[in-house]
Write an enzyme that holds these catalytic residues in place. Sequence first.
Site, PDB file in Angstrom:
ATOM      1  N   ARG A  27     -16.350  10.303  -0.366  1.00 18.24           N
ATOM      2  CA  ARG A  27     -15.818  11.775  -0.540  1.00 18.24           C
ATOM      3  C   ARG A  27     -14.455  11.414  -1.346  1.00 18.24           C
ATOM      4  O   ARG A  27     -13.989  12.652  -1.909  1.00 18.24           O
ATOM      5  CB  ARG A  27     -15.396  12.287   0.693  1.00 18.24           C
ATOM      6  CG  ARG A  27     -16.699  12.522   1.642  1.00 18.24           C
ATOM      7  CD  ARG A  27     -16.377  12.857   3.052  1.00 18.24           C
ATOM      8  NE  ARG A  27     -15.430  14.057   3.388  1.00 18.24           N
ATOM      9  CZ  ARG A  27     -16.276  15.311   3.354  1.00 18.24           C
ATOM     10  NH1 ARG A  27     -17.268  15.263   3.455  1.00 18.24           N
ATOM     11  NH2 ARG A  27     -15.261  16.509   3.555  1.00 18.24           N
ATOM     12  N   ASN A  98      -8.977  18.619   7.780  1.00 12.11           N
ATOM     13  CA  ASN A  98      -9.412  18.709   6.474  1.00 12.11           C
ATOM     14  C   ASN A  98      -9.615  20.363   6.124  1.00 12.11           C
ATOM     15  O   ASN A  98      -9.802  21.056   7.024  1.00 12.11           O
ATOM     16  CB  ASN A  98     -10.971  18.131   6.488  1.00 12.11           C
ATOM     17  CG  ASN A  98     -11.675  18.388   5.078  1.00 12.11           C
ATOM     18  OD1 ASN A  98     -11.015  18.682   4.100  1.00 12.11           O
ATOM     19  ND2 ASN A  98     -13.090  18.546   5.094  1.00 12.11           N
ATOM     20  N   GLY A  99      -8.775  20.737   4.693  1.00 10.69           N
ATOM     21  CA  GLY A  99      -8.883  21.941   4.666  1.00 10.69           C
ATOM     22  C   GLY A  99      -7.569  22.189   3.989  1.00 10.69           C
ATOM     23  O   GLY A  99      -6.955  21.348   3.748  1.00 10.69           O
ATOM     24  N   LYS A 487     -24.236  18.696 -21.409  1.00 15.32           N
ATOM     25  CA  LYS A 487     -24.666  18.092 -20.072  1.00 15.32           C
ATOM     26  C   LYS A 487     -25.969  17.792 -20.287  1.00 15.32           C
ATOM     27  O   LYS A 487     -26.297  16.558 -19.735  1.00 15.32           O
ATOM     28  CB  LYS A 487     -24.919  19.435 -19.017  1.00 15.32           C
ATOM     29  CG  LYS A 487     -23.672  19.948 -18.304  1.00 15.32           C
ATOM     30  CD  LYS A 487     -23.256  18.727 -17.337  1.00 15.32           C
ATOM     31  CE  LYS A 487     -21.500  18.370 -17.503  1.00 15.32           C
ATOM     32  NZ  LYS A 487     -20.770  19.001 -17.671  1.00 15.32           N
ATOM     33  N   GLU A 490     -25.607  14.300 -22.149  1.00 20.13           N
ATOM     34  CA  GLU A 490     -25.062  13.292 -21.345  1.00 20.13           C
ATOM     35  C   GLU A 490     -25.842  12.556 -20.473  1.00 20.13           C
ATOM     36  O   GLU A 490     -25.921  11.572 -20.209  1.00 20.13           O
ATOM     37  CB  GLU A 490     -23.938  13.951 -20.582  1.00 20.13           C
ATOM     38  CG  GLU A 490     -22.616  13.498 -20.541  1.00 20.13           C
ATOM     39  CD  GLU A 490     -21.676  14.248 -19.689  1.00 20.13           C
ATOM     40  OE1 GLU A 490     -20.816  13.568 -19.226  1.00 20.13           O
ATOM     41  OE2 GLU A 490     -21.936  15.341 -19.324  1.00 20.13           O
ATOM     42  N   HIS A 506     -26.785  30.126 -40.581  1.00 15.92           N
ATOM     43  CA  HIS A 506     -25.931  29.142 -41.676  1.00 15.92           C
ATOM     44  C   HIS A 506     -26.277  27.861 -41.453  1.00 15.92           C
ATOM     45  O   HIS A 506     -25.720  27.036 -42.238  1.00 15.92           O
ATOM     46  CB  HIS A 506     -24.375  29.413 -41.433  1.00 15.92           C
ATOM     47  CG  HIS A 506     -24.209  31.054 -41.539  1.00 15.92           C
ATOM     48  ND1 HIS A 506     -23.961  31.655 -42.895  1.00 15.92           N
ATOM     49  CD2 HIS A 506     -23.638  31.590 -40.659  1.00 15.92           C
ATOM     50  CE1 HIS A 506     -23.652  32.741 -42.625  1.00 15.92           C
ATOM     51  NE2 HIS A 506     -23.577  33.029 -41.242  1.00 15.92           N
TER      52      HIS A 506
HETATM   53  O1  M6R Z   1     -11.224  14.191 -16.510  1.00 19.68           O
HETATM   54  P1  M6R Z   1     -11.173  15.084 -17.467  1.00 19.68           P
HETATM   55  O2  M6R Z   1     -11.592  16.301 -17.298  1.00 19.68           O
HETATM   56  O3  M6R Z   1      -9.695  14.634 -18.408  1.00 19.68           O
HETATM   57  O4  M6R Z   1     -12.468  14.644 -18.416  1.00 19.68           O
HETATM   58  C1  M6R Z   1     -12.727  14.884 -19.609  1.00 19.68           C
HETATM   59  C2  M6R Z   1     -14.071  14.581 -20.019  1.00 19.68           C
HETATM   60  O5  M6R Z   1     -14.123  13.019 -20.166  1.00 19.68           O
HETATM   61  C3  M6R Z   1     -14.948  14.983 -19.099  1.00 19.68           C
HETATM   62  O6  M6R Z   1     -15.013  16.457 -18.988  1.00 19.68           O
HETATM   63  C4  M6R Z   1     -16.466  14.378 -19.396  1.00 19.68           C
HETATM   64  O7  M6R Z   1     -16.704  15.244 -20.918  1.00 19.68           O
HETATM   65  C5  M6R Z   1     -17.615  14.912 -18.436  1.00 19.68           C
HETATM   66  N1  M6R Z   1     -18.424  13.716 -18.333  1.00 19.68           N
HETATM   67  C6  M6R Z   1     -18.372  15.965 -18.695  1.00 19.68           C
HETATM   68  O8  M6R Z   1     -19.482  16.157 -17.909  1.00 19.68           O
END
Ligand code: M6R
Length: 610
Positions: A27, A98-99, A487, A490, A506
Site C-alpha cells: 500500500r 487510516n483516513g 497510456k 506505455e 495538416h
Molecule cells: O511522479 P511524476 O508525476 O512527476 O511523474 C511524471 C511522469 O514520469 C509520469 O507521469 C509518467 O509519464 C507516467 N508513467 C505516466 O503514466
Amino acid sequence: MCGIIGYIGKRNAIPVLINGLKRLEYRGYDSAGIAFFSGNKISVRRCAGKIKDLESAIKGEKLRSVAGLGHTRWATHGRPSEDNAHPHRAGGTVLVHNGIIENYFELKEDLRKKGHVFKSETDTEVISHLIHSFLQKGLSFEDAMREALKLLEGSYAIGVINEKEPGRMLAVKKDSPLVLGLGDGEFFIASDIPAFLKYTRDVIILENNELVSITNKGVSISALNTGKPVRREATRITWSPTMAEKGGYRHFMLKEIYEQPRAVADTIRGRVFPERGEVNLEEFSLRESDLRKIGKVFLIACGTSWHAALVGKYMIEDMARVPCEVDIASEFRYRKPIVPKDSFVIVITQSGETADTIAAQREARKLGARVLTICNVVGSTSSREADSVFYTHSGPEIGVASTKAFTTQLIGLYLFSIALAKAKGGIASGQIKELFSELLQLPEKIKKALQINDQVLKIAKKFCYTRDFLYLGRGINYPIALEGALKLKEISYIHAEGYPAGEMKHGPIALIDNSMPVLALAPDDQVLEKILSNMEEVNSRGGKVIAVTTEGVKKVFAHASDILFMPKTNSYLTPVIFAIPMHLLAYHMAVLKKCNVDQPRNLAKSVTVE
Ligand code: M6R
C-alpha cells in the site's frame, strides 16, 4: 495509504502484527509502529522508515502479548517521522487510524485549551485525546468511543485498545476500508485481507458506521449511532495472497483505476466550503491576497502530470482570465524562460521526486517565482522545497501508468482555478456554488463512468492487434487525447499519437486508412459539431472511428462504429470523466497483448534521473 492490523487471540500478537504489516507494504508507507500489552500497560514501538527497521528496533526484546495493533503510515498531515508514526496514545488509550479527519484543527485547538498536550503533527492524535477525555469523564470504553466519533468529520478506519480493558479492542470505519478476520479463537482487524490471510480465510467486510468490539471470546458488531446489534455473515476468501494484495483485481493499475471515486472524494474532502462558496485556501497554504497579486501562471510537469498541466491551463485561463504557460519540465529548465515578477509557478508531480520537475522547480524559485506543488507524496523533495503544497489524497500509486494520481491532480487544478477566479473578482458566488455542486457529484459520476468497462473490453478485443492508433480531442479534452495515446504506448507498446482534432488535416490525415483506428473525444460542448466533422473526415478515408461522447448525444451514431457514452458533467470536469475510458482501453489492450501492465518495459514509476 495507511495500513492497519489488529489482533486478539491465542498466539503471541507481536509476530502476527509484524507479519500483517509486511503483507500491507504494497500500500506504500513511510513509517511503521506497533502497540501491545505488557501486563495491563500498553507499550508502543514506532519508527520512520521500513518494517525491517521496526523489527531491528525490537530485536532481542522478548516481547509477548495476546493483543495488539500495528500500522504502516502514508503521511497526509505531518511529515514522515517517528513522532508522527502510529499508534498514537493519550493516557491509556492507544489507536491506529487510516483516513483524514477534516476538522482536526478545530478539535485540536479545543482540546489544547482544555490542557491536552499533543506530541505529533497528525490529525489522528486528536482521536486518541477525544476518547481519553470521555474516559476521564467516567464513560465506558465503548461509550467513550461512540461519543468521540460523533465529533469527527472526515474518513476513518480506526482500531483502539485501552489499558482499562486490556482484553478488548474496538474498531470502526467510515469511508476507509476495514475488514474483520474470524479465526479459531483469534480475531483480526485489517485495512486489507492479505494482512491476516495466513491465519484465516473467513472475513467480514465492515460497512460504514459499524462499531466492532472484539475480545478473545468473539466479536460483536453494532450500529455506531444507536448501539443496535448488527448481524453480518462471514465470506470465505478463495483468492491467492498476491491476488488479495490487489484487492482481487488482476493488476494494480486496474485496482487504481477503480479506486478513483474514493481518491477523488478524499482529494475534495475538507477543501471546499460549499455553503460559503469558498475554496479552503489553507489547504493550498495560500492567502487570497497572494492570489490577487498573480499576473501570470506557469504550469510545469512531465508525462501524465504534464497532461494535467495542459488541462489546468484551460481551467485557469477560462475561469480566472489569468494567462498561463505550460512547460515540460525538461524544457523549462534549459530554455531560459522569461518569468515576470508577478508569476506563480505550479509544479505537478505524483511522486514529487521526478528529476526534471525538481530541477525546473528549483530554476523557477531561482528566478524569483513563488511555487506551489500539486503532489501525491508527503515529505517528497518537491513538497519540501515548494512554497506551498496541495496534496492529492489519491493514496500510493503502484502501477507505473499513472491513473488516479492524474484525476486527483485535475481536482487540485479545478480548485486552484476557482480560488484564483474568486480572488480576481472574475466569478460570481452563484457560479462557484454550481462548480462545487458539480464537483461534489463527481465521485458518483466516476463510479457510473467505470460501468463502461465491459464495452471498453469489447473495443479492445477488436483493436488490440492494430499497430497504430490516433487519438483526437479539442479544447480542454485535447490533453485527454494525449493522455490516451501515452497510456496506450506505455503499457501496450502500440504506437499512438494524440492530436488536436482540428490539426489532423495538416498532416496526420495522410495516415488514415482502414487499418488505422481513430478515437475521438466528443463531449457535448461548444466544439461537438467541429469534432463530428473531423470524424467524418476519417470515415470518408476508410478509417474506423471510436467515439467517446456524453450520454444522450445521438448525433454521434452517424459518425462512429463504436461509441462509449459517459455521464454528463460541466466542461471543466469532462477531462476527469473522459480519462476513465482512456485508461481502461489501454489497460485491456495491454492485458490482451499479454504485456506487463504494472511494470512496462524500460519504464520506472519515478524517474529520478535526468
Ligand atoms: O511522479 P511524476 O508525476 O512527476 O511523474 C511524471 C511522469 O514520469 C509520469 O507521469 C509518467 O509519464 C507516467 N508513467 C505516466 O503514466
